[in-house]
Design a protein around this motif. Sequence first.
Motif, PDB file in Angstrom:
ATOM      1  N   ARG A 147      -3.622   8.533   3.000  1.00 22.33           N
ATOM      2  CA  ARG A 147      -4.740   7.644   2.612  1.00 22.33           C
ATOM      3  C   ARG A 147      -4.119   6.470   1.867  1.00 22.33           C
ATOM      4  O   ARG A 147      -3.579   6.618   0.775  1.00 22.33           O
ATOM      5  CB  ARG A 147      -5.745   8.368   1.722  1.00 22.33           C
ATOM      6  N   ARG A 148      -4.164   5.319   2.500  1.00 20.15           N
ATOM      7  CA  ARG A 148      -3.515   4.135   1.913  1.00 20.15           C
ATOM      8  C   ARG A 148      -4.240   3.743   0.632  1.00 20.15           C
ATOM      9  O   ARG A 148      -5.475   3.667   0.604  1.00 20.15           O
ATOM     10  CB  ARG A 148      -3.504   2.996   2.918  1.00 20.15           C
ATOM     11  N   HIS A 149      -3.422   3.501  -0.425  1.00 26.01           N
ATOM     12  CA  HIS A 149      -3.980   3.144  -1.723  1.00 26.01           C
ATOM     13  C   HIS A 149      -3.002   2.272  -2.493  1.00 26.01           C
ATOM     14  O   HIS A 149      -1.822   2.209  -2.155  1.00 26.01           O
ATOM     15  CB  HIS A 149      -4.341   4.406  -2.526  1.00 26.01           C
ATOM     16  N   ARG A 150      -3.517   1.617  -3.513  1.00 25.61           N
ATOM     17  CA  ARG A 150      -2.703   0.750  -4.354  1.00 25.61           C
ATOM     18  C   ARG A 150      -3.295   0.742  -5.750  1.00 25.61           C
ATOM     19  O   ARG A 150      -4.467   1.060  -5.940  1.00 25.61           O
ATOM     20  CB  ARG A 150      -2.630  -0.660  -3.787  1.00 25.61           C
ATOM     21  N   TRP A 188       0.853  -1.193   0.000  1.00 23.70           N
ATOM     22  CA  TRP A 188       0.000   0.000   0.000  1.00 23.70           C
ATOM     23  C   TRP A 188       0.885   1.238   0.000  1.00 23.70           C
ATOM     24  O   TRP A 188       1.848   1.309   0.759  1.00 23.70           O
ATOM     25  CB  TRP A 188      -0.887   0.032   1.248  1.00 23.70           C
ATOM     26  N   TYR A 189       0.559   2.200  -0.860  1.00 24.13           N
ATOM     27  CA  TYR A 189       1.200   3.512  -0.778  1.00 24.13           C
ATOM     28  C   TYR A 189       0.646   4.209   0.454  1.00 24.13           C
ATOM     29  O   TYR A 189      -0.560   4.165   0.719  1.00 24.13           O
ATOM     30  CB  TYR A 189       0.891   4.365  -2.016  1.00 24.13           C
ATOM     31  N   ASP A 190       1.515   4.866   1.206  1.00 20.67           N
ATOM     32  CA  ASP A 190       1.135   5.657   2.380  1.00 20.67           C
ATOM     33  C   ASP A 190       2.070   6.856   2.388  1.00 20.67           C
ATOM     34  O   ASP A 190       3.124   6.838   3.015  1.00 20.67           O
ATOM     35  CB  ASP A 190       1.265   4.824   3.648  1.00 20.67           C
ATOM     36  N   ARG A 220      -7.491   0.949 -12.238  1.00 21.23           N
ATOM     37  CA  ARG A 220      -8.320   0.860 -11.037  1.00 21.23           C
ATOM     38  C   ARG A 220      -7.423   1.082  -9.831  1.00 21.23           C
ATOM     39  O   ARG A 220      -6.371   0.444  -9.709  1.00 21.23           O
ATOM     40  CB  ARG A 220      -8.998  -0.500 -10.923  1.00 21.23           C
ATOM     41  N   LEU A 221      -7.846   1.997  -8.965  1.00 26.19           N
ATOM     42  CA  LEU A 221      -7.163   2.245  -7.702  1.00 26.19           C
ATOM     43  C   LEU A 221      -8.014   1.688  -6.575  1.00 26.19           C
ATOM     44  O   LEU A 221      -9.243   1.807  -6.597  1.00 26.19           O
ATOM     45  CB  LEU A 221      -6.947   3.742  -7.482  1.00 26.19           C
ATOM     46  N   GLU A 271     -12.796   1.453   2.597  1.00 24.65           N
ATOM     47  CA  GLU A 271     -12.523   0.623   1.420  1.00 24.65           C
ATOM     48  C   GLU A 271     -13.285   1.184   0.220  1.00 24.65           C
ATOM     49  O   GLU A 271     -14.480   1.469   0.305  1.00 24.65           O
ATOM     50  CB  GLU A 271     -12.959  -0.819   1.698  1.00 24.65           C
ATOM     51  N   GLU A 272     -12.568   1.358  -0.884  1.00 23.13           N
ATOM     52  CA  GLU A 272     -13.180   1.928  -2.090  1.00 23.13           C
ATOM     53  C   GLU A 272     -12.340   1.526  -3.294  1.00 23.13           C
ATOM     54  O   GLU A 272     -11.114   1.490  -3.214  1.00 23.13           O
ATOM     55  CB  GLU A 272     -13.205   3.459  -1.955  1.00 23.13           C
ATOM     56  N   VAL A 273     -12.989   1.212  -4.406  1.00 20.49           N
ATOM     57  CA  VAL A 273     -12.302   0.938  -5.667  1.00 20.49           C
ATOM     58  C   VAL A 273     -12.787   1.982  -6.670  1.00 20.49           C
ATOM     59  O   VAL A 273     -13.991   2.195  -6.823  1.00 20.49           O
ATOM     60  CB  VAL A 273     -12.592  -0.486  -6.182  1.00 20.49           C
TER      61      VAL A 273
END
Length: 109
Positions: free
Chosen positions: A84-87, A43-45, A60-61, A67-69
């Motif tokens: 905001r953790r994302h990938r 996860w990017y942070d 798609r992120l 939780e959200e796509v």
Amino acid sequence: MENLFSPLPGDLAGEFFEPLAGTRRTRVERIVSRGHASPEGFWYDQDEHEFVVVLRGAARLRFEGPEEVVAMGPGDHLTIAAHRRHRVDWTTPDEPTVWLAVFFADEPA
């Protein structure tokens, strides 16, 4: 003068990150993906905010908390708040996905 679409890197082992401009508090990057996703469990942070726009291709992120796509195509943009953790869940495998990302910090109080 340069062009965001030319030249695009060819065979990519991983996502390609290219700094385009910046200062101590702000930086602009071109990112090129082709069928890439973040490694499982990664996860990017980030300490700074990120404004990101898809210029070509699709992606798609996935976000954590909540939780959200989010599916993105050409012209779609959003701002990701610092920490905001994302990938990256998916990018188009048959064509490059070209992103423009602007990273910026909060102004000092």
